[in-house]
Design a protein around this motif. Structure first.
Motif, PDB file in Angstrom:
ATOM      1  N   ASP A  50       0.803  -1.227   0.000  1.00  0.00           N
ATOM      2  CA  ASP A  50       0.000   0.000   0.000  1.00  0.00           C
ATOM      3  C   ASP A  50       0.831   1.271   0.000  1.00  0.00           C
ATOM      4  OD1 ASP A  50       0.979  -0.172   2.569  1.00  0.00           O
ATOM      5  OD2 ASP A  50      -0.962  -0.016   3.572  1.00  0.00           O
ATOM      6  N   SER A  51       2.158   1.133  -0.002  1.00  0.00           N
ATOM      7  CA  SER A  51       3.012   2.320  -0.039  1.00  0.00           C
ATOM      8  C   SER A  51       3.367   2.741  -1.470  1.00  0.00           C
ATOM      9  CB  SER A  51       4.306   2.075   0.745  1.00  0.00           C
ATOM     10  OG  SER A  51       5.164   1.143   0.089  1.00  0.00           O
ATOM     11  N   HIS A  52       2.983   1.947  -2.445  1.00  0.00           N
ATOM     12  CA  HIS A  52       3.277   2.262  -3.852  1.00  0.00           C
ATOM     13  C   HIS A  52       2.248   1.601  -4.753  1.00  0.00           C
ATOM     14  CE1 HIS A  52       4.762  -1.846  -4.341  1.00  0.00           C
ATOM     15  NE2 HIS A  52       5.463  -1.683  -3.234  1.00  0.00           N
ATOM     16  N   GLN A  53       2.215   2.021  -5.994  1.00  0.00           N
ATOM     17  CA  GLN A  53       1.320   1.392  -6.966  1.00  0.00           C
ATOM     18  C   GLN A  53       1.725  -0.065  -7.168  1.00  0.00           C
ATOM     19  OE1 GLN A  53       1.711   3.829 -10.482  1.00  0.00           O
ATOM     20  NE2 GLN A  53       0.202   5.324  -9.784  1.00  0.00           N
ATOM     21  N   ALA A  54       0.776  -0.880  -7.546  1.00  0.00           N
ATOM     22  CA  ALA A  54       1.065  -2.292  -7.792  1.00  0.00           C
ATOM     23  C   ALA A  54       2.138  -2.434  -8.874  1.00  0.00           C
ATOM     24  CB  ALA A  54      -0.199  -3.021  -8.213  1.00  0.00           C
ATOM     25  N   VAL A  55       3.099  -3.293  -8.614  1.00  0.00           N
ATOM     26  CA  VAL A  55       4.203  -3.507  -9.565  1.00  0.00           C
ATOM     27  C   VAL A  55       3.755  -4.552 -10.581  1.00  0.00           C
ATOM     28  CG1 VAL A  55       6.640  -4.037  -9.840  1.00  0.00           C
ATOM     29  CG2 VAL A  55       5.820  -2.971  -7.728  1.00  0.00           C
ATOM     30  N   ILE A  56       3.167  -4.066 -11.657  1.00  0.00           N
ATOM     31  CA  ILE A  56       2.599  -4.928 -12.690  1.00  0.00           C
ATOM     32  C   ILE A  56       3.485  -4.890 -13.936  1.00  0.00           C
ATOM     33  CG2 ILE A  56       0.617  -5.317 -14.197  1.00  0.00           C
ATOM     34  CD1 ILE A  56      -1.106  -3.939 -12.068  1.00  0.00           C
ATOM     35  N   TYR A  57       3.699  -6.065 -14.514  1.00  0.00           N
ATOM     36  CA  TYR A  57       4.460  -6.181 -15.767  1.00  0.00           C
ATOM     37  C   TYR A  57       3.503  -6.556 -16.894  1.00  0.00           C
ATOM     38  CZ  TYR A  57       8.974  -6.307 -13.278  1.00  0.00           C
ATOM     39  OH  TYR A  57      10.078  -6.002 -12.523  1.00  0.00           O
ATOM     40  N   PRO A  58       3.062  -5.600 -17.685  1.00  0.00           N
ATOM     41  CA  PRO A  58       2.212  -5.950 -18.832  1.00  0.00           C
ATOM     42  C   PRO A  58       3.061  -6.306 -20.056  1.00  0.00           C
ATOM     43  CG  PRO A  58       2.354  -3.576 -18.608  1.00  0.00           C
ATOM     44  CD  PRO A  58       3.178  -4.157 -17.500  1.00  0.00           C
ATOM     45  N   ILE A  59       2.517  -7.179 -20.891  1.00  0.00           N
ATOM     46  CA  ILE A  59       3.189  -7.572 -22.126  1.00  0.00           C
ATOM     47  C   ILE A  59       2.221  -7.373 -23.287  1.00  0.00           C
ATOM     48  CG2 ILE A  59       2.510  -9.991 -21.859  1.00  0.00           C
ATOM     49  CD1 ILE A  59       5.154 -10.775 -23.197  1.00  0.00           C
ATOM     50  N   ALA A  60       2.752  -7.045 -24.468  1.00  0.00           N
ATOM     51  CA  ALA A  60       1.885  -6.840 -25.633  1.00  0.00           C
ATOM     52  C   ALA A  60       2.673  -6.999 -26.925  1.00  0.00           C
ATOM     53  CB  ALA A  60       1.248  -5.453 -25.594  1.00  0.00           C
ATOM     54  N   LEU A  61       1.986  -7.447 -27.944  1.00  0.00           N
ATOM     55  CA  LEU A  61       2.522  -7.378 -29.304  1.00  0.00           C
ATOM     56  C   LEU A  61       2.394  -5.948 -29.791  1.00  0.00           C
ATOM     57  CD1 LEU A  61       0.847 -10.579 -30.768  1.00  0.00           C
ATOM     58  CD2 LEU A  61       3.318 -10.234 -30.593  1.00  0.00           C
ATOM     59  N   THR A  62       3.404  -5.458 -30.481  1.00  0.00           N
ATOM     60  CA  THR A  62       3.324  -4.130 -31.076  1.00  0.00           C
ATOM     61  C   THR A  62       2.532  -4.205 -32.376  1.00  0.00           C
ATOM     62  OG1 THR A  62       5.338  -4.443 -32.371  1.00  0.00           O
ATOM     63  CG2 THR A  62       5.600  -3.582 -30.112  1.00  0.00           C
TER      64      THR A  62
END
Length: 262
Positions: A217-229
């Motif tokens: 709760d001290s920072h935004q969720a550390v999320i790793y999104p992936i995508a095709l360009t």
């Protein structure tokens, strides 16, 4: 038709065939190459995954361009030939969506990480995630982390330091780096007494130890999104690699091995 004329025609035909062959070969090689632009914190996991994938698909060459998500996003924006983009935060993925380099429908929130404080193995620094704890006086020297305005690890670090009212007392003692691996290297060499990095990077090093973890709760969720360009969606090879990274049990086990969470 003279002999010389026939010979000349045959030579011309061979040259045409050779030219076509070279063009087809170049096209084939390019078609079998997939370029992955990924956050530096994914280095070890993606190296293992790329090696495994290429052993199973020898016709495909996986090229990894690793660095700060911010730097890579700007490169993609300027036309870098990326097929996949794998960010350490959602903001830079959203940035490329806004620049029409990635379709929003392609974005998949994929991995999760934690933010930790590290120091050299011989140091005896304490750490308590509390506003009552005087973090600035708990160690001497400098603190290393990513550049706080753009590099994801630096942005997360700033959020947590601000949350506990620790940022202002540390002014003048924070060393900004180009990515998380650079911050880790500064601590490993003893040039910074402590560092704020991802848990996965800390676990990968034999020269630092984790002295504390910032609460979620001290920072935004550390999320790793992936995508095709937009380039990647047109490549069958890129789509195949994307599915392997994001869906296969083999890749999932590798990510877990390095401390990433789902």
């Amino acid at each position: 038709m003279t002999f010389n004329k026939v010979k000349l025609d045959l030579i011309c035909m061979k040259q045409v065939v050779l030219t076509i062959s070279l063009l087809l070969s170049a096209t084939f090689c390019e078609a079998g190459t997939v370029r992955v632009y990924a956050a530096a914190s994914l280095t070890d996991a993606l190296n293992d995954i790329a090696q495994l994938y290429q052993s199973q698909n020898p016709q495909t060459k996986v090229i990894q361009i690793l660095g700060a998500s911010s730097t890579l996003a700007r490169q993609v924006e300027l036309g870098a030939p990326a097929d996949l983009y794998f960010s350490a935060d959602q903001a830079w993925m959203d940035y490329l969506v806004s620049k029409n380099k990635i379709s929003k429908s392609q974005v998949k929130p994929f991995l999760f990480n934690e933010i930790v404080v590290v120091s050299g193995l011989k140091n005896r620094y304490g750490f308590k995630p509390s506003t009552q704890f005087n973090f600035a006086k708990s160690f001497k020297g400098y603190l290393c982390t990513g550049e706080m305005q753009s590099v994801p690890i630096g942005k997360y670090a700033k959020q947590s330091l601000t949350y506990f009212n620790w940022l202002k007392p540390l002014q003048g003692r924070i060393v900004s780096t180009e990515d998380v691996r650079s911050a880790l290297a500064f601590v490993e060499r003893g040039e910074c007494e402590v560092g704020i990095v991802y848990k996965t990077d800390a676990l990968a090093s034999k020269k630092v130890k984790i002295i504390g973890t910032f609460p979620h709760d001290s920072h935004q969720a550390v999320i790793y999104p992936i995508a095709l360009t937009q380039q990647g969606v047109q490549s069958a090879e890129a789509l195949k690699l994307y599915r392997f990274i994001s869906n296969s049990n083999q890749a999932k086990q590798i990510f877990k091995k390095y401390g990433f969470k789902y």
